[in-house]
Design a protein around this motif. Structure first.
Motif, PDB file in Angstrom:
ATOM      1  N   LEU A 250       0.848  -1.197   0.000  1.00  0.00           N
ATOM      2  CA  LEU A 250       0.000   0.000   0.000  1.00  0.00           C
ATOM      3  C   LEU A 250       0.875   1.236   0.000  1.00  0.00           C
ATOM      4  O   LEU A 250       1.912   1.283   0.658  1.00  0.00           O
ATOM      5  N   ASN A 251       0.438   2.253  -0.739  1.00  0.00           N
ATOM      6  CA  ASN A 251       1.099   3.550  -0.692  1.00  0.00           C
ATOM      7  C   ASN A 251       0.015   4.596  -0.868  1.00  0.00           C
ATOM      8  O   ASN A 251      -0.790   4.501  -1.800  1.00  0.00           O
ATOM      9  N   PHE A 252      -0.041   5.559   0.029  1.00  0.00           N
ATOM     10  CA  PHE A 252      -1.107   6.569   0.002  1.00  0.00           C
ATOM     11  C   PHE A 252      -2.478   5.925  -0.188  1.00  0.00           C
ATOM     12  O   PHE A 252      -3.283   6.376  -0.998  1.00  0.00           O
ATOM     13  N   GLY A 253      -2.750   4.836   0.551  1.00  0.00           N
ATOM     14  CA  GLY A 253      -4.082   4.240   0.548  1.00  0.00           C
ATOM     15  C   GLY A 253      -4.424   3.380  -0.642  1.00  0.00           C
ATOM     16  O   GLY A 253      -5.533   2.843  -0.729  1.00  0.00           O
ATOM     17  N   ARG A 254      -3.479   3.243  -1.574  1.00  0.00           N
ATOM     18  CA  ARG A 254      -3.762   2.442  -2.772  1.00  0.00           C
ATOM     19  C   ARG A 254      -2.754   1.320  -2.925  1.00  0.00           C
ATOM     20  O   ARG A 254      -1.580   1.488  -2.592  1.00  0.00           O
ATOM     21  N   ILE A 255      -3.214   0.210  -3.482  1.00  0.00           N
ATOM     22  CA  ILE A 255      -2.307  -0.906  -3.726  1.00  0.00           C
ATOM     23  C   ILE A 255      -1.416  -0.560  -4.916  1.00  0.00           C
ATOM     24  O   ILE A 255      -1.911  -0.229  -5.991  1.00  0.00           O
ATOM     25  N   ILE A 256      -0.105  -0.621  -4.704  1.00  0.00           N
ATOM     26  CA  ILE A 256       0.794  -0.360  -5.835  1.00  0.00           C
ATOM     27  C   ILE A 256       1.425  -1.647  -6.369  1.00  0.00           C
ATOM     28  O   ILE A 256       1.995  -1.654  -7.448  1.00  0.00           O
ATOM     29  N   ALA A 257       1.337  -2.728  -5.599  1.00  0.00           N
ATOM     30  CA  ALA A 257       1.865  -4.007  -6.095  1.00  0.00           C
ATOM     31  C   ALA A 257       1.273  -5.151  -5.282  1.00  0.00           C
ATOM     32  O   ALA A 257       0.903  -4.983  -4.121  1.00  0.00           O
ATOM     33  N   LYS A 258       1.199  -6.311  -5.933  1.00  0.00           N
ATOM     34  CA  LYS A 258       0.650  -7.506  -5.311  1.00  0.00           C
ATOM     35  C   LYS A 258       1.405  -8.690  -5.880  1.00  0.00           C
ATOM     36  O   LYS A 258       1.670  -8.729  -7.075  1.00  0.00           O
ATOM     37  N   GLY A 259       1.805  -9.633  -5.047  1.00  0.00           N
ATOM     38  CA  GLY A 259       2.485 -10.811  -5.586  1.00  0.00           C
ATOM     39  C   GLY A 259       3.291 -11.533  -4.530  1.00  0.00           C
ATOM     40  O   GLY A 259       3.121 -11.284  -3.332  1.00  0.00           O
ATOM     41  N   THR A 260       4.170 -12.404  -4.971  1.00  0.00           N
ATOM     42  CA  THR A 260       5.032 -13.153  -4.041  1.00  0.00           C
ATOM     43  C   THR A 260       6.168 -12.243  -3.575  1.00  0.00           C
ATOM     44  O   THR A 260       6.383 -11.160  -4.138  1.00  0.00           O
ATOM     45  N   ALA A 261       6.915 -12.716  -2.591  1.00  0.00           N
ATOM     46  CA  ALA A 261       8.060 -11.958  -2.080  1.00  0.00           C
ATOM     47  C   ALA A 261       8.990 -11.568  -3.229  1.00  0.00           C
ATOM     48  O   ALA A 261       9.476 -10.440  -3.306  1.00  0.00           O
ATOM     49  N   LYS A 262       9.206 -12.524  -4.126  1.00  0.00           N
ATOM     50  CA  LYS A 262      10.097 -12.293  -5.261  1.00  0.00           C
ATOM     51  C   LYS A 262       9.562 -11.165  -6.150  1.00  0.00           C
ATOM     52  O   LYS A 262      10.305 -10.250  -6.519  1.00  0.00           O
ATOM     53  N   ASP A 263       8.251 -11.238  -6.473  1.00  0.00           N
ATOM     54  CA  ASP A 263       7.633 -10.197  -7.313  1.00  0.00           C
ATOM     55  C   ASP A 263       7.831  -8.821  -6.691  1.00  0.00           C
ATOM     56  O   ASP A 263       8.186  -7.850  -7.347  1.00  0.00           O
ATOM     57  N   ILE A 264       7.555  -8.770  -5.363  1.00  0.00           N
ATOM     58  CA  ILE A 264       7.563  -7.493  -4.662  1.00  0.00           C
ATOM     59  C   ILE A 264       8.976  -6.905  -4.597  1.00  0.00           C
ATOM     60  O   ILE A 264       9.185  -5.720  -4.846  1.00  0.00           O
ATOM     61  N   GLN A 265       9.922  -7.774  -4.281  1.00  0.00           N
ATOM     62  CA  GLN A 265      11.299  -7.286  -4.129  1.00  0.00           C
ATOM     63  C   GLN A 265      11.873  -6.754  -5.428  1.00  0.00           C
ATOM     64  O   GLN A 265      12.785  -5.948  -5.420  1.00  0.00           O
TER      65      GLN A 265
END
Ligand SMILES: Nc1ncnc2c1ncn2[C@@H]1O[C@H](COP(=O)(O)OP(=O)(O)OP(=O)(O)O)[C@@H](O)[C@H]1O
Ligand SMILES: [Mg+2]
Length: 282
Positions: free
Chosen positions: A251-266
């Motif tokens: 989440l950033n400023f109340g909105r989802i900016i990314a979703k996924g596995t640890a690998k995706d996020i990193q």
């Protein structure tokens, strides 16, 4: 360090959300659709869409003030959403209050510990257990044999739950006298007492030292495995999030900016910019 989420594999569910592959034959335990809340002119959370599998450990991360605790407050009906839908096990929770949603299966811990500090550890757990027990009024007033049987059962259950964290010997200690880390663990035990199918943990590792955090990590996985429930956690400790969470939502400023596995996020450039910081190479 052992990674528990090494083989995490997420698959899409019909609503364009993702959950662990092993949970896909059951409806998600939680599904949020277009969830949002405004506080006066401030939109604290907007277009929050996510799904959690029945046995998933999910993570919710983001900078301070991003809206993470607000999402928990929406899920537990501390706040009613301004817009959107929250489905628990496929059931719409619209119109439910905090107690009803707890009975329906959501339990939580708080960012700032909320225990009855003058009561014993046992009494704190019993409060959780009693909120999920169904006494009939005459049974409770007359203190009948059925009442005492239930009471004895509740105490045994409380000790069993405390033993997850090896805290059974602390049962008669005053909750407020425990070290900070132990109080955080007690809050989790109390939440488990309400028999949830979804456990929400708001910064469970806050204030813990690295060895306590490593132990907590193991215990969260153990709780999921033992009770076959879903866990959603908010955490700033990235070692914990990246090691045990399957689906992670940023989440950033109340909105989802990314979703996924640890690998995706990193590896997500937007997440690195907004939250994880630029990685120094070499
Ligand atoms: N009851 C309220 N009234 C007005 N504004 C609120 C209320 N609750 C939260 N907010 C605002 O919503 C935003 C998100 O707050 P929230 O506590 O959800 O952030 P958070 O992601 O949990 O942050 P942290 O990591 O610091 O705990 C903040 O700007 C906060 O001031
Ligand atoms: Mg918070």
């Amino acid at each position: 360090m052992k990674r528990y989420n090494e083989d995490a594999k997420l698959v899409p569910v019909p609503s364009t959300n993702i959950i662990p592959e092993r949970d896909v034959d059951k409806s998600p335990i939680l599904e949020c659709r277009h969830l949002g809340i405004d506080f006066g002119g401030l939109t604290a959370v907007d277009e929050f869409n996510m799904a959690i599998g029945r046995t998933e450990i999910a993570g919710l991360i983001g900078p301070n003030g991003a809206g993470k605790t607000t999402v928990f407050n929406l899920l537990t009906k501390v706040y009613q959403p301004t817009r959107g839908t929250i489905l628990l096990g496929g059931m719409d929770t619209a119109g439910m209050n905090t107690v009803q949603v707890n009975h329906a299966g959501i339990a939580r811990t708080f960012q700032n510990i909320r225990l009855f500090s003058k009561l014993t550890v046992m009494e704190n757990v019993l409060i959780g257990l009693h909120s999920s027990m169904k006494y009939r009024l005459p049974t409770a007033i007359l203190r009948s044999p059925a009442y005492w049987r239930q009471e004895k059962g509740a105490r045994e259950r409380a000790l069993e739950l405390l033993s997850i964290f090896d805290m059974q010997d602390l049962a008669e200690h005053e909750a407020g006298s425990l070290p900070y880390g132990a109080q955080r663990r007690l809050e989790i035990v109390r939440a488990l007492g309400t028999n949830p199918s979804l456990l929400l943990l708001d910064e469970p590792a806050a204030g813990m030292n690295p060895s306590e955090t490593a132990e907590l990590m193991e215990n969260i996985v153990k709780i999921r495995d033992t009770f076959q429930i879903a866990v959603m956690l908010i955490e700033h400790d990235m070692s914990l999030v990246m090691n045990i969470c399957e689906g992670i939502c940023v989440l950033n400023f109340g909105r989802i900016i990314a979703k996924g596995t640890a690998k995706d996020i990193q590896n997500n450039p937007e997440v690195i910019k907004a939250y994880l910081g630029t990685r120094k190479e070499g």
